[in-house]
Design an enzyme around this catalytic site. Structure first.
Site, PDB file in Angstrom:
ATOM      1  N   ASP A  35     -24.034  -6.755 -26.199  1.00 59.70           N
ATOM      2  CA  ASP A  35     -23.795  -6.265 -24.837  1.00 59.70           C
ATOM      3  C   ASP A  35     -25.130  -5.856 -24.223  1.00 59.70           C
ATOM      4  O   ASP A  35     -25.925  -5.142 -24.845  1.00 59.70           O
ATOM      5  CB  ASP A  35     -22.815  -5.078 -24.864  1.00 59.70           C
ATOM      6  CG  ASP A  35     -22.305  -4.725 -23.492  1.00 59.70           C
ATOM      7  OD1 ASP A  35     -21.075  -4.825 -23.268  1.00 59.70           O
ATOM      8  OD2 ASP A  35     -23.118  -4.343 -22.615  1.00 59.70           O
ATOM      9  N   HIS A 110     -12.698 -10.468 -23.214  1.00 66.10           N
ATOM     10  CA  HIS A 110     -13.723 -10.092 -24.188  1.00 66.10           C
ATOM     11  C   HIS A 110     -13.308  -8.843 -24.934  1.00 66.10           C
ATOM     12  O   HIS A 110     -12.564  -8.012 -24.426  1.00 66.10           O
ATOM     13  CB  HIS A 110     -15.083  -9.893 -23.514  1.00 66.10           C
ATOM     14  CG  HIS A 110     -15.065  -8.899 -22.383  1.00 66.10           C
ATOM     15  ND1 HIS A 110     -14.613  -9.211 -21.119  1.00 66.10           N
ATOM     16  CD2 HIS A 110     -15.423  -7.604 -22.337  1.00 66.10           C
ATOM     17  CE1 HIS A 110     -14.721  -8.158 -20.333  1.00 66.10           C
ATOM     18  NE2 HIS A 110     -15.199  -7.157 -21.051  1.00 66.10           N
TER      19      HIS A 110
HETATM   20  P1  AMP Z   1     -15.813  -4.654 -19.234  1.00 70.16           P
HETATM   21  O1  AMP Z   1     -15.885  -3.412 -18.412  1.00 70.16           O
HETATM   22  O2  AMP Z   1     -14.923  -4.503 -20.437  1.00 70.16           O
HETATM   23  O3  AMP Z   1     -15.486  -5.871 -18.401  1.00 70.16           O
HETATM   24  O4  AMP Z   1     -17.267  -4.850 -19.850  1.00 70.16           O
HETATM   25  C1  AMP Z   1     -18.150  -5.844 -19.472  1.00 70.16           C
HETATM   26  C2  AMP Z   1     -19.384  -5.691 -20.329  1.00 70.16           C
HETATM   27  O5  AMP Z   1     -20.195  -6.842 -20.152  1.00 70.16           O
HETATM   28  C3  AMP Z   1     -20.250  -4.470 -20.016  1.00 70.16           C
HETATM   29  O6  AMP Z   1     -20.326  -3.641 -21.177  1.00 70.16           O
HETATM   30  C4  AMP Z   1     -21.609  -5.080 -19.634  1.00 70.16           C
HETATM   31  O7  AMP Z   1     -22.693  -4.317 -20.115  1.00 70.16           O
HETATM   32  C5  AMP Z   1     -21.533  -6.444 -20.311  1.00 70.16           C
HETATM   33  N1  AMP Z   1     -22.360  -7.471 -19.706  1.00 70.16           N
HETATM   34  C6  AMP Z   1     -22.427  -7.840 -18.404  1.00 70.16           C
HETATM   35  N2  AMP Z   1     -23.282  -8.849 -18.220  1.00 70.16           N
HETATM   36  C7  AMP Z   1     -23.756  -9.175 -19.457  1.00 70.16           C
HETATM   37  C8  AMP Z   1     -24.669 -10.151 -19.951  1.00 70.16           C
HETATM   38  N3  AMP Z   1     -25.296 -11.024 -19.135  1.00 70.16           N
HETATM   39  N4  AMP Z   1     -24.923 -10.179 -21.284  1.00 70.16           N
HETATM   40  C9  AMP Z   1     -24.325  -9.320 -22.108  1.00 70.16           C
HETATM   41  N5  AMP Z   1     -23.441  -8.369 -21.710  1.00 70.16           N
HETATM   42  C10 AMP Z   1     -23.177  -8.289 -20.403  1.00 70.16           C
END
Ligand code: AMP
Length: 127
Positions: A35, A110
């Site tokens: 993440d 995810h």
């Molecule tokens: P959610 O709130 O469960 O949708 O979490 C989305 C997660 O995706 C967050 O913890 C972000 O930090 C992570 N995230 C967003 N963009 C990226 C990226 N390009 N690479 C890795 N993690 C990401």
């Protein structure tokens, strides 16, 4: 209401190789990567390669092979990152946020795997 998958979401772009990720592991149907905004020493996202919006979409419409693959991938991530109690680790938390109430930011299914510290209560206290 049917699920509408937007293929311009950031994880779809990662799956297509359009933006980079720090890969942890990859299987036939799943991809795990760090993440970007890690909230714990171990914070890995595990996603299906298929176009599923969220957990209930995945659970309802993914094939048995995809569901088994993702579950095994999560276990492999736990082992590989050293947080699996069955392998001498100190434990972890597996979270999937869904929809508005679940505060889901990225609209591709995810699973967060968190560990490496004591994670505290499951939810913050009500304001
Ligand atoms: P959610 O709130 O469960 O949708 O979490 C989305 C997660 O995706 C967050 O913890 C972000 O930090 C992570 N995230 C967003 N963009 C990226 C990226 N390009 N690479 C890795 N993690 C990401």
């Amino acid at each position: 209401m049917p699920y509408a998958y937007d293929d311009q979401n950031v994880f779809a772009k990662i799956l297509r190789g359009e933006i980079p990720c720090r890969k942890v592991l990859e299987t036939e149907h799943s991809l795990a990567f760090e993440d970007i905004g890690a909230q714990a020493p171990v914070h890995v996202l595990v996603i299906p390669k298929g176009a599923y919006v969220n957990f209930d979409h995945f659970g309802a419409e993914a094939s048995d092979a995809e569901i088994i693959d993702l579950t095994r991938a999560i276990a492999a991530v736990c082992k590989q990152t050293g947080v699996s109690p069955g392998d001498g680790g100190d434990g972890h938390r597996v979270i999937t946020n869904t929809g508005r109430a679940g505060v889901q930011e990225v609209q591709h299914m995810h699973v967060h795997v968190l560990g490496g510290r004591i994670l505290g209560p499951m939810l913050p206290a009500r304001a």
